[in-house]
Enzyme design. Sequence first.
Site, PDB file in Angstrom:
ATOM      1  N   ASP A  43      99.879 -19.715 -29.659  1.00 41.59           N
ATOM      2  CA  ASP A  43     100.714 -18.610 -29.174  1.00 41.59           C
ATOM      3  C   ASP A  43     102.047 -18.604 -29.919  1.00 41.59           C
ATOM      4  O   ASP A  43     102.824 -19.547 -29.830  1.00 41.59           O
ATOM      5  CB  ASP A  43     100.984 -18.791 -27.672  1.00 41.59           C
ATOM      6  N   TYR A  48     110.087 -16.019 -32.331  1.00 39.69           N
ATOM      7  CA  TYR A  48     110.169 -17.490 -32.471  1.00 39.69           C
ATOM      8  C   TYR A  48     110.463 -17.903 -33.922  1.00 39.69           C
ATOM      9  O   TYR A  48     110.753 -19.063 -34.181  1.00 39.69           O
ATOM     10  CB  TYR A  48     108.856 -18.175 -32.036  1.00 39.69           C
ATOM     11  N   LYS A  73     103.636 -11.545 -30.859  1.00 39.20           N
ATOM     12  CA  LYS A  73     104.271 -10.572 -29.955  1.00 39.20           C
ATOM     13  C   LYS A  73     105.327  -9.755 -30.684  1.00 39.20           C
ATOM     14  O   LYS A  73     106.007 -10.255 -31.572  1.00 39.20           O
ATOM     15  CB  LYS A  73     104.956 -11.315 -28.787  1.00 39.20           C
ATOM     16  N   HIS A 104     106.398  -7.941 -26.115  1.00 34.08           N
ATOM     17  CA  HIS A 104     106.979  -9.198 -25.607  1.00 34.08           C
ATOM     18  C   HIS A 104     107.717  -9.056 -24.269  1.00 34.08           C
ATOM     19  O   HIS A 104     107.586  -9.893 -23.379  1.00 34.08           O
ATOM     20  CB  HIS A 104     107.916  -9.757 -26.685  1.00 34.08           C
TER      21      HIS A 104
HETATM   22  N1  LIG Z   1     106.199 -14.409 -23.312  1.00 28.24           N
HETATM   23  C1  LIG Z   1     107.372 -14.953 -23.065  1.00 28.24           C
HETATM   24  O1  LIG Z   1     108.369 -14.274 -22.785  1.00 28.24           O
HETATM   25  C2  LIG Z   1     107.492 -16.449 -23.110  1.00 28.24           C
HETATM   26  C3  LIG Z   1     108.637 -17.071 -22.544  1.00 28.24           C
HETATM   27  C4  LIG Z   1     108.708 -18.458 -22.616  1.00 28.24           C
HETATM   28  C5  LIG Z   1     107.687 -19.198 -23.189  1.00 28.24           C
HETATM   29  N2  LIG Z   1     106.591 -18.568 -23.735  1.00 28.24           N
HETATM   30  C6  LIG Z   1     105.475 -19.317 -24.375  1.00 28.24           C
HETATM   31  O2  LIG Z   1     105.069 -20.359 -23.504  1.00 28.24           O
HETATM   32  C7  LIG Z   1     105.126 -21.593 -24.200  1.00 28.24           C
HETATM   33  C8  LIG Z   1     105.391 -22.727 -23.249  1.00 28.24           C
HETATM   34  O3  LIG Z   1     106.624 -22.564 -22.564  1.00 28.24           O
HETATM   35  P1  LIG Z   1     107.833 -23.584 -22.719  1.00 28.24           P
HETATM   36  O4  LIG Z   1     107.734 -24.231 -24.045  1.00 28.24           O
HETATM   37  O5  LIG Z   1     109.081 -22.870 -22.451  1.00 28.24           O
HETATM   38  O6  LIG Z   1     107.624 -24.584 -21.506  1.00 28.24           O
HETATM   39  P2  LIG Z   1     106.466 -25.607 -21.043  1.00 28.24           P
HETATM   40  O7  LIG Z   1     105.287 -25.563 -21.907  1.00 28.24           O
HETATM   41  O8  LIG Z   1     106.303 -25.383 -19.570  1.00 28.24           O
HETATM   42  O9  LIG Z   1     107.193 -27.008 -21.180  1.00 28.24           O
HETATM   43  C9  LIG Z   1     107.526 -27.555 -22.417  1.00 28.24           C
HETATM   44  C10 LIG Z   1     108.370 -28.817 -22.129  1.00 28.24           C
HETATM   45  O10 LIG Z   1     107.563 -29.781 -21.451  1.00 28.24           O
HETATM   46  C11 LIG Z   1     107.467 -30.964 -22.242  1.00 28.24           C
HETATM   47  N3  LIG Z   1     106.060 -31.418 -22.157  1.00 28.24           N
HETATM   48  C12 LIG Z   1     104.988 -30.901 -22.809  1.00 28.24           C
HETATM   49  N4  LIG Z   1     103.866 -31.550 -22.456  1.00 28.24           N
HETATM   50  C13 LIG Z   1     104.224 -32.479 -21.565  1.00 28.24           C
HETATM   51  C14 LIG Z   1     103.500 -33.461 -20.844  1.00 28.24           C
HETATM   52  N5  LIG Z   1     102.181 -33.597 -20.973  1.00 28.24           N
HETATM   53  N6  LIG Z   1     104.181 -34.276 -20.005  1.00 28.24           N
HETATM   54  C15 LIG Z   1     105.528 -34.153 -19.879  1.00 28.24           C
HETATM   55  N7  LIG Z   1     106.266 -33.239 -20.528  1.00 28.24           N
HETATM   56  C16 LIG Z   1     105.616 -32.401 -21.368  1.00 28.24           C
HETATM   57  C17 LIG Z   1     107.874 -30.572 -23.634  1.00 28.24           C
HETATM   58  O11 LIG Z   1     108.531 -31.620 -24.299  1.00 28.24           O
HETATM   59  P3  LIG Z   1     107.979 -32.184 -25.717  1.00 28.24           P
HETATM   60  O12 LIG Z   1     107.924 -31.035 -26.683  1.00 28.24           O
HETATM   61  O13 LIG Z   1     109.014 -33.205 -26.077  1.00 28.24           O
HETATM   62  O14 LIG Z   1     106.628 -32.767 -25.456  1.00 28.24           O
HETATM   63  C18 LIG Z   1     108.874 -29.438 -23.391  1.00 28.24           C
HETATM   64  O15 LIG Z   1     110.153 -29.957 -23.105  1.00 28.24           O
HETATM   65  C19 LIG Z   1     106.209 -21.354 -25.248  1.00 28.24           C
HETATM   66  O16 LIG Z   1     106.176 -22.323 -26.273  1.00 28.24           O
HETATM   67  C20 LIG Z   1     105.866 -19.968 -25.697  1.00 28.24           C
HETATM   68  O17 LIG Z   1     104.760 -19.995 -26.596  1.00 28.24           O
HETATM   69  C21 LIG Z   1     106.483 -17.198 -23.680  1.00 28.24           C
END
Ligand SMILES: NC(=O)c1ccc[n+]([C@@H]2O[C@H](COP(=O)([O-])OP(=O)(O)OC[C@H]3O[C@@H](n4cnc5c(N)ncnc54)[C@H](OP(=O)(O)O)[C@@H]3O)[C@@H](O)[C@H]2O)c1
Length: 268
Positions: A43, A48, A73, A104
């Site tokens: 994704d 990004y 997006k 988006h």
């Molecule tokens: N459409 C939208 O508007 C929108 C908005 C926000 C996000 N997104 C998408 O959603 C994706 C995920 O969201 P996000 O990155 O904000 O949050 P997330 O996936 O909920 O959390 C990521 C965080 O959790 C940690 N983490 C990952 N795996 C883990 C595990 N197994 N145990 C403990 N901690 C863990 C990561 O640290 P480390 O990297 O150090 O492992 C990072 O700090 C984004 O990358 C993006 O592609 C889309």
Amino acid sequence: MKRSLAFPGGQIPLIGLGTYKLNGRDGQKAIEAALECGYRHIDTARMYENEREVGAALRTSGISREEAFVTTKIWPSDFRKVISATEDSLRNLGTDYADLLLLHWPTDTDAIKKAAEDLNEVIHKGYAKFVGVSNFNIELIDMVKDIAPIRCDQVEYHPFLSQEKLLGYLRSNDLFMTAYRPLAQGKLEGNSLLAEIGEKYGKTDAQVALRWIVQQDVVAIPKSASPERIRANIDIFDFELLPAEMEAISGLRNGTRLTTPEWSPKWD
Ligand SMILES: NC(=O)c1ccc[n+]([C@@H]2O[C@H](COP(=O)([O-])OP(=O)(O)OC[C@H]3O[C@@H](n4cnc5c(N)ncnc54)[C@H](OP(=O)(O)O)[C@@H]3O)[C@@H](O)[C@H]2O)c1
């Protein structure tokens, strides 16, 4: 155990790699690590600024284009030039098509309608196999689904945030949900219920949360930069939560919404 979700006309791997903040050489390495341990869904987004890294990782991995599911997006500032923005994304990704192209964030109604009309052209030109939206509420989806054949809404979803109403609406309209921030950006860590259930299955709290999402036929896109956590986040297809466990995890909802920019729509 089921690893993909079927939707009208296609299917999508239930776990994808979220790539927000995976930039540059380290970002590309993380995406390569994901592809190496079995991820086939990535994704990204123009916003990004890592579509090049995604494309480079896909080429390095040696995986054929057809095997991978790539989502990107379109940012609202490009809603009046969706075709050229998509062409730019494809150039960055180094591919002829995206599997899924999303609007988006919603913006004003006229711009959304224009962008949605252009999504038809995107499909017609073969630039995307499927199209959808992100951060749209029910009212806006209702408007857009009559203009373009959208397949999904990508929204924030994790055990601390209920999406019951939106999920019910999407299901009854043959649309699927993709859960972003599925780990609540690390805020689930240390939750005693998730840890207790995880102990029973030999899984971490994060793995239990991801299992809870995919077991609802919702796609999840956890982000990690660590190869160990990337691997752990897709290692959730060898156990199944009991109905009582699913319900108990749903009971963790406490209204935590981490993504609330000023341009957010009125959430359902
Ligand atoms: N459409 C939208 O508007 C929108 C908005 C926000 C996000 N997104 C998408 O959603 C994706 C995920 O969201 P996000 O990155 O904000 O949050 P997330 O996936 O909920 O959390 C990521 C965080 O959790 C940690 N983490 C990952 N795996 C883990 C595990 N197994 N145990 C403990 N901690 C863990 C990561 O640290 P480390 O990297 O150090 O492992 C990072 O700090 C984004 O990358 C993006 O592609 C889309």
